[in-house]
Scaffold this motif. Structure first.
Motif, PDB file in Angstrom:
ATOM      1  N   MET A   6       0.851  -1.179   0.000  1.00  0.00           N
ATOM      2  CA  MET A   6       0.000   0.000   0.000  1.00  0.00           C
ATOM      3  C   MET A   6       0.888   1.231   0.000  1.00  0.00           C
ATOM      4  N   ASN A   7       1.446   1.537  -1.115  1.00  0.00           N
ATOM      5  CA  ASN A   7       2.358   2.670  -1.231  1.00  0.00           C
ATOM      6  C   ASN A   7       1.555   3.942  -1.478  1.00  0.00           C
ATOM      7  N   SER A   8       1.207   4.601  -0.386  1.00  0.00           N
ATOM      8  CA  SER A   8       0.447   5.838  -0.520  1.00  0.00           C
ATOM      9  C   SER A   8       0.775   6.761   0.632  1.00  0.00           C
ATOM     10  N   ILE A   9       0.439   8.010   0.461  1.00  0.00           N
ATOM     11  CA  ILE A   9       0.609   9.024   1.495  1.00  0.00           C
ATOM     12  C   ILE A   9      -0.783   9.442   1.928  1.00  0.00           C
ATOM     13  N   THR A  10      -1.040   9.359   3.213  1.00  0.00           N
ATOM     14  CA  THR A  10      -2.362   9.701   3.734  1.00  0.00           C
ATOM     15  C   THR A  10      -2.234  10.786   4.781  1.00  0.00           C
ATOM     16  N   ARG A  11      -3.074  11.776   4.695  1.00  0.00           N
ATOM     17  CA  ARG A  11      -3.118  12.826   5.709  1.00  0.00           C
ATOM     18  C   ARG A  11      -4.338  12.563   6.572  1.00  0.00           C
ATOM     19  N   THR A  12      -4.114  12.419   7.893  1.00  0.00           N
ATOM     20  CA  THR A  12      -5.187  12.107   8.826  1.00  0.00           C
ATOM     21  C   THR A  12      -5.221  13.166   9.919  1.00  0.00           C
ATOM     22  N   PRO A  13      -6.331  13.863  10.077  1.00  0.00           N
ATOM     23  CA  PRO A  13      -6.419  14.880  11.135  1.00  0.00           C
ATOM     24  C   PRO A  13      -6.288  14.252  12.523  1.00  0.00           C
ATOM     25  N   ILE A  14      -5.592  14.950  13.414  1.00  0.00           N
ATOM     26  CA  ILE A  14      -5.462  14.495  14.798  1.00  0.00           C
ATOM     27  C   ILE A  14      -6.366  15.368  15.653  1.00  0.00           C
ATOM     28  N   GLU A  15      -7.391  14.762  16.187  1.00  0.00           N
ATOM     29  CA  GLU A  15      -8.324  15.464  17.053  1.00  0.00           C
ATOM     30  C   GLU A  15      -7.839  15.349  18.497  1.00  0.00           C
ATOM     31  N   ALA A  16      -8.474  16.061  19.408  1.00  0.00           N
ATOM     32  CA  ALA A  16      -8.071  16.039  20.814  1.00  0.00           C
ATOM     33  C   ALA A  16      -8.126  14.640  21.411  1.00  0.00           C
ATOM     34  N   ASP A  17      -9.061  13.829  20.940  1.00  0.00           N
ATOM     35  CA  ASP A  17      -9.226  12.496  21.520  1.00  0.00           C
ATOM     36  C   ASP A  17      -8.661  11.380  20.649  1.00  0.00           C
ATOM     37  N   GLY A  18      -7.897  11.703  19.612  1.00  0.00           N
ATOM     38  CA  GLY A  18      -7.275  10.670  18.789  1.00  0.00           C
ATOM     39  C   GLY A  18      -7.318  10.993  17.315  1.00  0.00           C
ATOM     40  N   GLY A  36      10.100   3.885  -3.384  1.00  0.00           N
ATOM     41  CA  GLY A  36      10.954   5.010  -3.762  1.00  0.00           C
ATOM     42  C   GLY A  36      10.162   6.205  -4.246  1.00  0.00           C
ATOM     43  N   GLN A  37       9.085   5.953  -4.982  1.00  0.00           N
ATOM     44  CA  GLN A  37       8.249   7.052  -5.464  1.00  0.00           C
ATOM     45  C   GLN A  37       7.504   7.717  -4.314  1.00  0.00           C
ATOM     46  N   VAL A  38       7.075   6.920  -3.330  1.00  0.00           N
ATOM     47  CA  VAL A  38       6.413   7.488  -2.159  1.00  0.00           C
ATOM     48  C   VAL A  38       7.402   8.355  -1.390  1.00  0.00           C
ATOM     49  N   LEU A  39       8.607   7.833  -1.191  1.00  0.00           N
ATOM     50  CA  LEU A  39       9.647   8.572  -0.483  1.00  0.00           C
ATOM     51  C   LEU A  39       9.926   9.906  -1.164  1.00  0.00           C
ATOM     52  N   GLU A  40      10.082   9.881  -2.465  1.00  0.00           N
ATOM     53  CA  GLU A  40      10.356  11.109  -3.215  1.00  0.00           C
ATOM     54  C   GLU A  40       9.204  12.101  -3.087  1.00  0.00           C
ATOM     55  N   SER A  41       7.987  11.624  -3.169  1.00  0.00           N
ATOM     56  CA  SER A  41       6.818  12.489  -3.070  1.00  0.00           C
ATOM     57  C   SER A  41       6.742  13.161  -1.695  1.00  0.00           C
ATOM     58  N   VAL A  42       6.984  12.387  -0.641  1.00  0.00           N
ATOM     59  CA  VAL A  42       6.966  12.944   0.719  1.00  0.00           C
ATOM     60  C   VAL A  42       8.058  13.990   0.873  1.00  0.00           C
ATOM     61  N   GLN A  43       9.241  13.692   0.380  1.00  0.00           N
ATOM     62  CA  GLN A  43      10.350  14.629   0.498  1.00  0.00           C
ATOM     63  C   GLN A  43      10.087  15.908  -0.291  1.00  0.00           C
ATOM     64  N   GLN A  44       9.399  15.812  -1.413  1.00  0.00           N
ATOM     65  CA  GLN A  44       9.064  17.012  -2.185  1.00  0.00           C
ATOM     66  C   GLN A  44       8.075  17.894  -1.427  1.00  0.00           C
ATOM     67  N   LEU A  45       7.151  17.274  -0.690  1.00  0.00           N
ATOM     68  CA  LEU A  45       6.228  18.066   0.128  1.00  0.00           C
ATOM     69  C   LEU A  45       6.989  18.788   1.230  1.00  0.00           C
ATOM     70  N   GLY A  46       8.017  18.154   1.770  1.00  0.00           N
ATOM     71  CA  GLY A  46       8.851  18.766   2.802  1.00  0.00           C
ATOM     72  C   GLY A  46       8.304  18.534   4.198  1.00  0.00           C
TER      73      GLY A  46
END
Length: 61
Positions: A1-13, A29-39
């Motif tokens: 499952m090579n993907s980047i997911t953004r998950t909000p962190i709420e006060a309770d989890g 490698g493509q996931v790594l590069e994509s994450v590094q480009q976002l910074g």
């Protein structure tokens, strides 16, 4: 499952239902590069297991 997911962190989890895929790639490698480009500034928090991604020795040029 090579993907980047953004998950909000709420006060309770993590709000898994509010997560969204930022990017889907074919290889680790493509996931790594994509994450590094976002910074590291793009991410409010990165799990300690994956913080190595922003270490200079692992940066993809």
């Amino acid at each position: 499952m090579n993907s980047i997911t953004r998950t909000p962190i709420e006060a309770d989890g993590l709000d898994g239902s509010g997560s969204r895929h930022i990017d889907r790639k074919r290889t680790e490698g493509q996931v790594l590069e994509s994450v590094q480009q976002l910074g590291s500034g793009y991410f409010d928090w990165v799990h300690p297991r994956y913080r190595w991604v922003f270490d200079p020795e692992y940066m993809i040029e």
